[in-house]
Every structure is written in structure tokens, then in C-alpha cells.
Design a protein around this motif. Structure first.
Motif, PDB file in Angstrom:
ATOM      1  N   ILE A  56      47.309  25.157  -8.068  1.00  0.00           N
ATOM      2  CA  ILE A  56      48.060  25.349  -9.464  1.00  0.00           C
ATOM      3  C   ILE A  56      48.983  24.403  -9.606  1.00  0.00           C
ATOM      4  N   THR A  57      49.885  24.362  -8.735  1.00  0.00           N
ATOM      5  CA  THR A  57      51.044  23.788  -8.933  1.00  0.00           C
ATOM      6  C   THR A  57      50.737  22.031  -9.015  1.00  0.00           C
ATOM      7  N   VAL A  58      49.842  21.621  -8.199  1.00  0.00           N
ATOM      8  CA  VAL A  58      49.417  20.216  -8.170  1.00  0.00           C
ATOM      9  C   VAL A  58      48.800  19.969  -9.534  1.00  0.00           C
ATOM     10  N   SER A  59      47.800  20.799  -9.741  1.00  0.00           N
ATOM     11  CA  SER A  59      46.867  20.437 -10.894  1.00  0.00           C
ATOM     12  C   SER A  59      47.645  20.362 -12.073  1.00  0.00           C
ATOM     13  N   SER A  60      48.648  21.489 -12.491  1.00  0.00           N
ATOM     14  CA  SER A  60      49.416  21.412 -13.617  1.00  0.00           C
ATOM     15  C   SER A  60      50.390  20.266 -13.735  1.00  0.00           C
ATOM     16  N   GLN A  61      50.791  19.664 -12.488  1.00  0.00           N
ATOM     17  CA  GLN A  61      51.844  18.365 -12.450  1.00  0.00           C
ATOM     18  C   GLN A  61      50.747  17.412 -12.782  1.00  0.00           C
ATOM     19  N   ALA A  62      49.450  17.161 -12.202  1.00  0.00           N
ATOM     20  CA  ALA A  62      48.584  16.304 -12.465  1.00  0.00           C
ATOM     21  C   ALA A  62      48.173  16.095 -14.004  1.00  0.00           C
ATOM     22  N   ILE A  63      47.943  17.259 -14.490  1.00  0.00           N
ATOM     23  CA  ILE A  63      47.448  17.463 -15.965  1.00  0.00           C
ATOM     24  C   ILE A  63      48.844  16.996 -16.651  1.00  0.00           C
ATOM     25  N   ARG A  64      49.715  17.273 -16.710  1.00  0.00           N
ATOM     26  CA  ARG A  64      51.246  17.070 -17.300  1.00  0.00           C
ATOM     27  C   ARG A  64      51.378  15.447 -17.204  1.00  0.00           C
ATOM     28  N   ALA A  65      51.146  14.865 -16.037  1.00  0.00           N
ATOM     29  CA  ALA A  65      51.271  13.565 -15.927  1.00  0.00           C
ATOM     30  C   ALA A  65      50.266  12.722 -16.631  1.00  0.00           C
ATOM     31  N   ALA A  66      49.071  13.358 -16.823  1.00  0.00           N
ATOM     32  CA  ALA A  66      47.943  12.580 -17.443  1.00  0.00           C
ATOM     33  C   ALA A  66      47.959  12.577 -18.852  1.00  0.00           C
ATOM     34  N   ILE A  67      48.687  13.644 -19.525  1.00  0.00           N
ATOM     35  CA  ILE A  67      48.840  13.876 -20.902  1.00  0.00           C
ATOM     36  C   ILE A  67      50.093  13.005 -21.538  1.00  0.00           C
ATOM     37  N   THR A  68      50.867  12.787 -20.771  1.00  0.00           N
ATOM     38  CA  THR A  68      52.175  12.081 -21.043  1.00  0.00           C
ATOM     39  C   THR A  68      51.924  10.644 -21.493  1.00  0.00           C
ATOM     40  N   LYS A  69      52.504   9.878 -22.315  1.00  0.00           N
ATOM     41  CA  LYS A  69      52.163   8.590 -22.901  1.00  0.00           C
ATOM     42  C   LYS A  69      52.932   7.757 -21.951  1.00  0.00           C
ATOM     43  N   PRO A  70      52.398   6.708 -21.259  1.00  0.00           N
ATOM     44  CA  PRO A  70      53.231   5.820 -20.327  1.00  0.00           C
ATOM     45  C   PRO A  70      54.525   5.172 -21.271  1.00  0.00           C
ATOM     46  N   VAL A  71      54.235   4.832 -22.559  1.00  0.00           N
ATOM     47  CA  VAL A  71      55.317   4.075 -23.265  1.00  0.00           C
ATOM     48  C   VAL A  71      56.449   4.941 -23.393  1.00  0.00           C
ATOM     49  N   ASP A  72      56.229   6.358 -23.365  1.00  0.00           N
ATOM     50  CA  ASP A  72      57.603   7.131 -23.585  1.00  0.00           C
ATOM     51  C   ASP A  72      58.192   7.206 -22.087  1.00  0.00           C
ATOM     52  N   SER A  73      57.305   7.063 -20.931  1.00  0.00           N
ATOM     53  CA  SER A  73      58.166   6.970 -19.657  1.00  0.00           C
ATOM     54  C   SER A  73      58.879   5.921 -19.435  1.00  0.00           C
ATOM     55  N   LEU A  74      58.096   4.738 -19.989  1.00  0.00           N
ATOM     56  CA  LEU A  74      58.825   3.209 -19.922  1.00  0.00           C
ATOM     57  C   LEU A  74      60.211   3.323 -20.633  1.00  0.00           C
ATOM     58  N   ARG A  75      60.205   3.841 -21.657  1.00  0.00           N
ATOM     59  CA  ARG A  75      61.431   3.872 -22.445  1.00  0.00           C
ATOM     60  C   ARG A  75      62.799   4.526 -21.977  1.00  0.00           C
ATOM     61  N   ASP A  76      62.482   5.620 -21.352  1.00  0.00           N
ATOM     62  CA  ASP A  76      63.427   6.499 -20.496  1.00  0.00           C
ATOM     63  C   ASP A  76      63.816   5.591 -19.287  1.00  0.00           C
ATOM     64  N   GLU A  77      63.032   4.870 -18.890  1.00  0.00           N
ATOM     65  CA  GLU A  77      63.589   4.122 -17.647  1.00  0.00           C
ATOM     66  C   GLU A  77      64.311   2.890 -18.090  1.00  0.00           C
TER      67      GLU A  77
END
Length: 77
Positions: A56-77
Motif C-alpha cells: 500500500i505504501t509503495v503503491s500510494s507513492q507511485a500513484i502520487r508520483a505519476a499524478i504530479t506534473k513534471p513542470v511543477d517539480s522542476l520549478r521547485d528545484e
């Protein structure tokens, strides 16, 4: 693929921890007036619960990573 690696780690931890836990519990429980024996299904149930929580932990983290937009994570870094 990622969840299989975590399941392997959890299963190896169960294999290592189960005999140790049985021995410690056996030594502790033999000091009581009313003795009980540790049953095999208790360890299977605990192992299955640990595998379920890991999946459940790994699946929820994978789903959360798949849903997030790559642009938002690149702006934060």
C-alpha cells in the motif's frame, strides 16, 4: 517492478525476524503461570500484514508520483 523489490526486502526481514521473535517470546512466556504456545499462524498473519502495508505504501507513492506534473517539480528545484 518497484513493489517487487520492496516485497523481497520485507520477506527477507520476516524470514530473519520470525525465528528470533519466536525464541524471545517463548523465553518470555515460559515465566508465566498460565503458559501459551506461539502458533505458526500468528507469524504468517504478521508477515502478511507487513507485506500488505509495504504494498500500500509503495503503491500510494507511485500513484502520487505519476499524478504530479513534471513542470511543477522542476520549478521547485
Amino acid at each position: 517492478m518497484l513493489s517487487i523489490e520492496f516485497v523481497k526486502l520485507v520477506l527477507s526481514a520476516i524470514i530473519i525476524a520470525s525465528p528470533l521473535a519466536w525464541w524471545i517470546m517463548h523465553k518470555w512466556l515460559e515465566n508465566f503461570a498460565y503458559r501459551i504456545e506461539m502458533q505458526w499462524w500468528m507469524f504468517v498473519l504478521a508477515g502478511a500484514l507487513a507485506v500488505f502495508i509495504a504494498l500500500i505504501t509503495v503503491s500510494s507513492q507511485a500513484i502520487r508520483a505519476a499524478i504530479t506534473k513534471p513542470v511543477d517539480s522542476l520549478r521547485d528545484e
